[in-house]
Design an enzyme around this catalytic site. Sequence first.
Site, mmCIF file in Angstrom:
data_model
loop_
_atom_site.group_PDB
_atom_site.id
_atom_site.type_symbol
_atom_site.label_atom_id
_atom_site.label_comp_id
_atom_site.label_asym_id
_atom_site.label_seq_id
_atom_site.Cartn_x
_atom_site.Cartn_y
_atom_site.Cartn_z
ATOM 1 N N ASN A 46 19.712 -4.914 7.933
ATOM 2 C CA ASN A 46 18.612 -4.093 8.422
ATOM 3 C C ASN A 46 18.929 -2.611 8.222
ATOM 4 O O ASN A 46 20.086 -2.176 8.327
ATOM 5 C CB ASN A 46 18.237 -4.422 9.877
ATOM 6 C CG ASN A 46 19.368 -4.342 10.871
ATOM 7 O OD1 ASN A 46 20.532 -4.531 10.529
ATOM 8 N ND2 ASN A 46 19.037 -4.068 12.116
ATOM 9 N N GLU A 48 17.443 0.856 9.554
ATOM 10 C CA GLU A 48 16.518 1.522 10.472
ATOM 11 C C GLU A 48 16.270 2.964 10.035
ATOM 12 O O GLU A 48 16.879 3.473 9.079
ATOM 13 C CB GLU A 48 17.073 1.437 11.901
ATOM 14 C CG GLU A 48 17.169 -0.016 12.359
ATOM 15 C CD GLU A 48 17.610 -0.175 13.808
ATOM 16 O OE1 GLU A 48 18.089 0.801 14.431
ATOM 17 O OE2 GLU A 48 17.479 -1.306 14.310
ATOM 18 N N CYS A 57 13.828 -5.020 8.149
ATOM 19 C CA CYS A 57 14.706 -6.124 8.553
ATOM 20 C C CYS A 57 15.636 -6.544 7.410
ATOM 21 O O CYS A 57 15.321 -6.385 6.227
ATOM 22 C CB CYS A 57 13.873 -7.333 8.951
ATOM 23 S SG CYS A 57 12.934 -7.148 10.470
ATOM 24 N N GLU A 59 16.309 -9.521 6.335
ATOM 25 C CA GLU A 59 15.765 -10.572 5.460
ATOM 26 C C GLU A 59 14.926 -9.956 4.344
ATOM 27 O O GLU A 59 14.992 -10.370 3.187
ATOM 28 C CB GLU A 59 14.900 -11.552 6.273
ATOM 29 C CG GLU A 59 15.658 -12.343 7.316
ATOM 30 C CD GLU A 59 15.716 -11.653 8.678
ATOM 31 O OE1 GLU A 59 15.742 -10.397 8.733
ATOM 32 O OE2 GLU A 59 15.740 -12.382 9.678
ATOM 33 N N CYS A 90 11.937 -12.572 12.223
ATOM 34 C CA CYS A 90 10.688 -12.101 12.837
ATOM 35 C C CYS A 90 9.496 -12.627 12.034
ATOM 36 O O CYS A 90 9.644 -13.161 10.928
ATOM 37 C CB CYS A 90 10.671 -10.577 12.918
ATOM 38 S SG CYS A 90 10.228 -9.755 11.379
ATOM 39 N N CYS A 93 9.049 -11.269 8.439
ATOM 40 C CA CYS A 93 10.046 -11.832 7.511
ATOM 41 C C CYS A 93 9.749 -13.288 7.191
ATOM 42 O O CYS A 93 9.989 -13.742 6.065
ATOM 43 C CB CYS A 93 11.446 -11.670 8.081
ATOM 44 S SG CYS A 93 11.992 -9.948 8.086
HETATM 45 N N1 THU Z 1 15.794 -7.399 12.679
HETATM 46 C C1 THU Z 1 16.175 -7.981 11.501
HETATM 47 O O1 THU Z 1 16.810 -7.346 10.654
HETATM 48 N N2 THU Z 1 15.824 -9.265 11.289
HETATM 49 C C2 THU Z 1 15.137 -10.033 12.167
HETATM 50 O O2 THU Z 1 14.840 -11.178 11.874
HETATM 51 C C3 THU Z 1 14.772 -9.505 13.473
HETATM 52 C C4 THU Z 1 15.020 -8.061 13.684
HETATM 53 C C5 THU Z 1 16.169 -6.009 12.907
HETATM 54 C C6 THU Z 1 15.034 -5.028 12.889
HETATM 55 C C7 THU Z 1 15.606 -3.910 13.724
HETATM 56 O O3 THU Z 1 16.402 -3.080 12.887
HETATM 57 C C8 THU Z 1 16.518 -4.610 14.711
HETATM 58 O O4 THU Z 1 16.763 -5.893 14.174
HETATM 59 C C9 THU Z 1 15.934 -4.752 16.105
HETATM 60 O O5 THU Z 1 14.693 -5.345 16.065
#
Ligand code: THU
Length: 136
Positions: A46, A48, A57, A59, A90, A93
């Site tokens: 991920n 941010e 994310c 994925e 999520c 994804c």
């Molecule tokens: N996140 C992912 O990378 N993958 C997921 O399946 C769920 C959430 C990340 C997004 C964000 O950077 C952090 O987790 C908190 O939501």
Amino acid sequence: MADASTLAALRAAAFAAMDNAYAPYSKFRVGAALLTADGQVVAGCNVENSSYPAGTCAERVAVGAAVARGLRSFTHVVVATAAETPTPPCGICRQVLQEFAPGCRVISVTRGGAEAQWDLSELLPSPFMPSSLPRE
Ligand code: THU
């Protein structure tokens, strides 16, 4: 079905990507590793952003990296976190995985050794698909 050593390599790639996650805001680091139909491993983490909705994310980063390498078919995805319990991808994804890996196995693992698995079809039972779009 992938063999045990392939799945072990996939898990290792997901945790290695997780270590590179850029998650200074949520502090929730995620790594994802895709197994392509021809046996290659492509990982993402991920990423941010100070403008929160601009974050991505793990994925989707992995899918983008694979597509950029010309790889569009995946059989497995491993999602790695340091959460207490394994976390599924999520909703966004799930939809992105559906585009390239409709039958894929989703495996979620934690640093603590917990694991959960699903078929993507369990996580996204009624997907919008390329064939859902009207043809001209
Ligand atoms: N996140 C992912 O990378 N993958 C997921 O399946 C769920 C959430 C990340 C997004 C964000 O950077 C952090 O987790 C908190 O939501």
